[in-house]
Scaffold this motif. Structure first.
Motif, PDB file in Angstrom:
ATOM      1  N   LYS A 147     -10.326 -16.148  -9.189  1.00 20.79           N
ATOM      2  CA  LYS A 147      -9.955 -15.604  -7.649  1.00 20.79           C
ATOM      3  C   LYS A 147     -10.381 -16.576  -6.919  1.00 20.79           C
ATOM      4  O   LYS A 147     -11.196 -17.149  -6.764  1.00 20.79           O
ATOM      5  CB  LYS A 147     -10.837 -14.230  -7.262  1.00 20.79           C
ATOM      6  CG  LYS A 147     -10.604 -13.722  -5.936  1.00 20.79           C
ATOM      7  CD  LYS A 147     -11.233 -12.126  -5.920  1.00 20.79           C
ATOM      8  CE  LYS A 147     -12.558 -12.622  -5.720  1.00 20.79           C
ATOM      9  NZ  LYS A 147     -13.095 -11.366  -5.441  1.00 20.79           N
ATOM     10  N   GLY A 171      -6.422  -8.386   0.148  1.00 13.69           N
ATOM     11  CA  GLY A 171      -5.915  -8.052  -1.253  1.00 13.69           C
ATOM     12  C   GLY A 171      -5.449  -6.719  -1.564  1.00 13.69           C
ATOM     13  O   GLY A 171      -5.829  -6.279  -2.822  1.00 13.69           O
ATOM     14  N   ARG A 177       0.281  -8.151 -10.372  1.00 15.54           N
ATOM     15  CA  ARG A 177      -0.484  -7.152 -11.026  1.00 15.54           C
ATOM     16  C   ARG A 177       0.551  -5.999 -11.441  1.00 15.54           C
ATOM     17  O   ARG A 177       0.161  -5.107 -12.251  1.00 15.54           O
ATOM     18  CB  ARG A 177      -1.812  -6.598 -10.603  1.00 15.54           C
ATOM     19  CG  ARG A 177      -2.840  -7.691 -10.282  1.00 15.54           C
ATOM     20  CD  ARG A 177      -4.194  -7.089  -9.728  1.00 15.54           C
ATOM     21  NE  ARG A 177      -5.243  -7.979  -9.981  1.00 15.54           N
ATOM     22  CZ  ARG A 177      -6.621  -7.691  -9.679  1.00 15.54           C
ATOM     23  NH1 ARG A 177      -6.739  -6.356  -9.220  1.00 15.54           N
ATOM     24  NH2 ARG A 177      -7.559  -8.663  -9.632  1.00 15.54           N
ATOM     25  N   ASP A 222      -0.644 -13.835  -5.229  1.00 13.66           N
ATOM     26  CA  ASP A 222      -1.527 -12.515  -4.829  1.00 13.66           C
ATOM     27  C   ASP A 222      -1.383 -11.456  -5.777  1.00 13.66           C
ATOM     28  O   ASP A 222      -0.569 -11.486  -6.675  1.00 13.66           O
ATOM     29  CB  ASP A 222      -1.319 -12.159  -3.316  1.00 13.66           C
ATOM     30  CG  ASP A 222       0.313 -11.824  -3.300  1.00 13.66           C
ATOM     31  OD1 ASP A 222       0.857 -11.256  -4.313  1.00 13.66           O
ATOM     32  OD2 ASP A 222       0.558 -11.513  -2.211  1.00 13.66           O
ATOM     33  N   TYR A 223      -2.018 -10.337  -5.562  1.00 14.93           N
ATOM     34  CA  TYR A 223      -2.261  -9.324  -6.377  1.00 14.93           C
ATOM     35  C   TYR A 223      -0.926  -8.468  -6.548  1.00 14.93           C
ATOM     36  O   TYR A 223      -0.837  -7.727  -7.520  1.00 14.93           O
ATOM     37  CB  TYR A 223      -3.321  -8.158  -5.749  1.00 14.93           C
ATOM     38  CG  TYR A 223      -4.604  -8.634  -5.937  1.00 14.93           C
ATOM     39  CD1 TYR A 223      -5.075  -9.800  -6.601  1.00 14.93           C
ATOM     40  CD2 TYR A 223      -5.715  -7.940  -5.545  1.00 14.93           C
ATOM     41  CE1 TYR A 223      -6.356 -10.408  -6.684  1.00 14.93           C
ATOM     42  CE2 TYR A 223      -6.981  -8.274  -5.329  1.00 14.93           C
ATOM     43  CZ  TYR A 223      -7.150  -9.661  -6.039  1.00 14.93           C
ATOM     44  OH  TYR A 223      -8.592 -10.093  -6.123  1.00 14.93           O
ATOM     45  N   VAL A 241      -5.157  -2.207  -8.031  1.00 15.70           N
ATOM     46  CA  VAL A 241      -5.162  -2.583  -6.500  1.00 15.70           C
ATOM     47  C   VAL A 241      -5.425  -1.429  -5.831  1.00 15.70           C
ATOM     48  O   VAL A 241      -4.955  -0.375  -5.636  1.00 15.70           O
ATOM     49  CB  VAL A 241      -3.803  -3.274  -6.407  1.00 15.70           C
ATOM     50  CG1 VAL A 241      -3.565  -3.855  -4.937  1.00 15.70           C
ATOM     51  CG2 VAL A 241      -3.397  -4.396  -7.508  1.00 15.70           C
ATOM     52  N   GLU A 262      -4.701 -15.348  -7.245  1.00 16.26           N
ATOM     53  CA  GLU A 262      -5.244 -15.059  -8.592  1.00 16.26           C
ATOM     54  C   GLU A 262      -4.513 -16.564  -9.121  1.00 16.26           C
ATOM     55  O   GLU A 262      -3.236 -16.632  -9.149  1.00 16.26           O
ATOM     56  CB  GLU A 262      -4.882 -14.172  -9.257  1.00 16.26           C
ATOM     57  CG  GLU A 262      -5.778 -12.645  -8.947  1.00 16.26           C
ATOM     58  CD  GLU A 262      -5.404 -11.485  -9.827  1.00 16.26           C
ATOM     59  OE1 GLU A 262      -6.553 -10.955 -10.212  1.00 16.26           O
ATOM     60  OE2 GLU A 262      -4.482 -11.413 -10.344  1.00 16.26           O
TER      61      GLU A 262
END
Length: 632
Positions: free
Chosen positions: A84, A206, A128, A124-125, A155, A107
């Motif tokens: 991170k 985030g 995911r 970024d997230y 998330v 990430e």
């Protein structure tokens, strides 16, 4: 816009500013590495984010932000996979203090080691949510789908349940039908974002956040704050939406009373397929109400930078060629660490869009979706080898059916190993032969010599005499014309003839022919078939024969297909069984013998499930109480 103090807004617009960047790297193992502004290679750091494509405003988008930076660091790059990275911007404000603004959480996806520095690229997230979604049949409101996606992908949600359910379509019950094109949780977010009339992004903390296009400016960008800028001469605005209904196979069009702007095509949204027509009309009407806030002038500008600006922020530009009365919106930005900030807003020209008729807008949803015009295909591969000679051989046979009157196309390729017959050639060789012939002639001479002698013991004299002489010959070339017969054999040419047959009727209009020598060759086949009758099984056959040689087709050497719109998923069997048996040539002459052939054929329906029915009844008592009554 990220909430900052008034002192920050004043300081960021000054001609000079004092600032610095810091960051923190946290590995999966829990190790923390801090870095400062002096650890960042000058000009290497950037943050790029967008909520639309490069051409027009979009709804439901789920773009991931990208971060890149090069550090003077000796951190082991193998420990940074999935680490991170947090970035912070510090600006000096009135009073001498520094105000900190977080720039995002990312990430690491790539870490490259150079001689003295470390290159990092992170996202970024949002990535995911690139996990497979297996909820084939799901029912719930928008908040239920968001909660499902965020819990499955780890998330957090920035919006509260009350905020989501307070939106016009937030409390509506949404359903996903089984046959959908949803592959990941990111796809689910895209369709939910369309229903809610906004777009998704990962904010600076985030967390997943739903944002909508607004109409209230948050900042004025003056001419002295811009290095360069370009503004369009039109205003992007939407006055209608179009959504495809798979059940009725139509594109439904919903517009405002004054429909003179652009049309947003929602395509095939799985969450908008179930429900009554009134429900779909209400959902699309609410989406149009949110979209009607878009009234922006597209622009592209390079500014001194304000790290507090976010995607979806509405701005006004003044000074220079800017029109201070018009609004615009940030649909993408790139913030350079220690450098300029580029802002951009995309959009289409409504005047150009009006060239399309309303009917074109109605069907555009179907044209953009494969489901509305699915192309069916039937394929063929030979399972046995063939030898092509003078007799006609069927090498391809495809059965197909169409659900509607349409036209299809046949494509095929056949690999043949050709052995052309040897051909005897005769010719006459003529030419001139030069022969040397001797010519008669004479010549010679004699000469005197001196006798040399000696006296022997008996008194006799012995001696010898020397002489010389010679002879010579000459030749003459004679040319003779000759003519000789020559006979040899060579590889001939084999011709292959193609015959097409549709439903037992030979196609006479097109008969391809190819001529080859010995070797391996590819025969390409094509034929268009039109005027198909719907709901009837059709058979397309291809026959080959060869003259001047033979050809061998190995197993799998024939591949073919018939494709077109409106094709049935599988051809229905019409009960026809075709039996073929090849036989050699035989002569018909005297004494022809006859042989009796006999056979039996039976048809039986096999019942796979034995059906039975049983019932039982116990004793039944019948009784009654007497009821007195009077007569008369």
């Amino acid at each position: 816009m990220y909430p900052v103090s008034e002192a920050f807004l004043r300081a960021v617009q000054e001609n000079t500013r004092r600032y610095y960047w810091t960051g923190r790297i946290t590995t999966k193992g829990g190790a923390v590495y801090l870095f400062g502004y002096e650890d960042i290679v000058k000009g290497s750091g950037y943050i790029f984010a967008q909520c639309c494509g490069s051409a027009e405003i979009e709804l439901g988008t789920v773009y991931a932000a990208e971060m890149g930076v090069t550090l003077f660091s000796q951190v082991d790059r193998y420990t940074l996979d999935g680490a991170k990275v947090e970035l912070f911007y510090h600006l000096r404000v009135e009073g001498g203090g520094f105000e900190e603004v977080p720039m995002g959480i990312f990430e690491v996806s790539e870490a490259n080691r150079r001689l003295h520095c470390l290159e990092l690229k992170a996202y970024d997230y949002m990535l995911r949510f690139e996990k497979s979604f297996n909820g084939f049949e799901s029912v719930g409101n928008a908040w239920a789908f968001l909660e499902l996606c965020c819990k499955a992908c780890g998330v957090e949600i920035e919006n509260t349940q009350g905020e989501i359910e307070g939106m016009p379509n937030g409390r509506e019950l949404l359903s996903i039908y089984p046959e959908n094109d949803i592959g990941t949780y990111r796809d689910v977010l895209f369709f939910v974002g369309q229903v809610l009339g906004g777009f998704f992004c990962i904010n600076r903390r985030g967390r997943l956040e739903l944002r909508k296009y607004g109409a209230e400016p948050v900042l004025e960008v003056q001419g002295r704050h811009r290095f360069s800028s370009s503004f369009s001469d039109f205003i992007t605005r939407y006055t209608a939406v179009s959504s495809t209904n798979l059940r009725t196979q139509t594109a439904e069009y919903y517009g405002l009373e004054v429909d003179d702007g652009l049309t947003m095509n929602l395509g095939v949204n799985p969450l908008l397929q179930f429900g009554l027509e009134e429900t779909r009309r209400q959902l699309c009407g609410n989406i149009l109400a949110d979209l009607a806030a878009v009234n922006y002038v597209p622009f592209d500008s390079s500014t001194i930078g304000n790290p507090a600006l976010d995607l979806g922020d509405v701005l006004t530009f003044t000074g220079g060629q800017a029109d201070g009365e018009q609004m615009t919106c940030i649909t993408s930005f790139q913030c350079r660490i220690g450098g300029r900030q580029s802002l951009k807003c995309v959009g289409k020209n409504p005047r150009l869009a009006q060239a399309k008729s309303k009917n074109d807008k109605n069907i555009s949803g179907l044209l953009n979706q494969i489901e509305a015009g699915k192309v069916g295909i039937h394929t063929f591969t030979n399972a046995s080898a063939y030898v092509v000679a003078e007799d006609r051989v069927r090498v391809i046979s495809i059965e197909f059916a169409a659900k509607e009157e349409t036209h299809v196309q046949f494509f095929g390729q056949v690999v043949l190993d050709v052995r052309a017959a040897q051909v005897e050639r005769r010719a006459c060789a003529s030419g001139s032969v030069v022969v040397p012939v001797p010519v008669a002639g004479a010549g010679g001479g004699t000469g005197g010599g001196v006798a040399v002698g000696a006296v022997s013991g008996d008194g006799e004299e012995a001696g010898s005499a020397g002489d010389d002489g010679g002879t010579g010959e000459s030749t003459e070339n004679v040319t003779v014309e000759v003519e000789l017969p020559v006979i040899w054999t060579e590889d001939g040419q084999a011709a292959v003839f193609v015959t097409y047959e549709l439903n037992d009727s030979e196609i006479l209009a097109h008969r391809p022919v190819e001529t080859w020598g010995s070797g391996r060759h590819i025969l390409s086949l094509y034929y268009p078939i039109d005027g198909l009758v719907p709901n009837i099984t059709n058979t397309f056959n291809v026959y080959l024969r060869m003259e001047g040689g033979t050809g061998k087709i190995e197993t799998g050497g024939c591949i073919a297909s018939i494709s077109g719109q409106g094709m049935a998923a599988a051809a229905a069997w019409d009960g026809t069984v075709t039996v073929e048996e090849p036989m050699r040539r035989f002569a018909l002459g005297g004494g022809l013998g006859m042989k009796v052939f006999a056979g039996d054929m039976g048809i039986e329906t096999m019942e796979l499930v034995q059906r039975s029915y049983g019932d039982s009844m116990g004793k039944v008592l019948i009784g009654a109480f007497g009821k007195p009554f009077e007569i008369g």
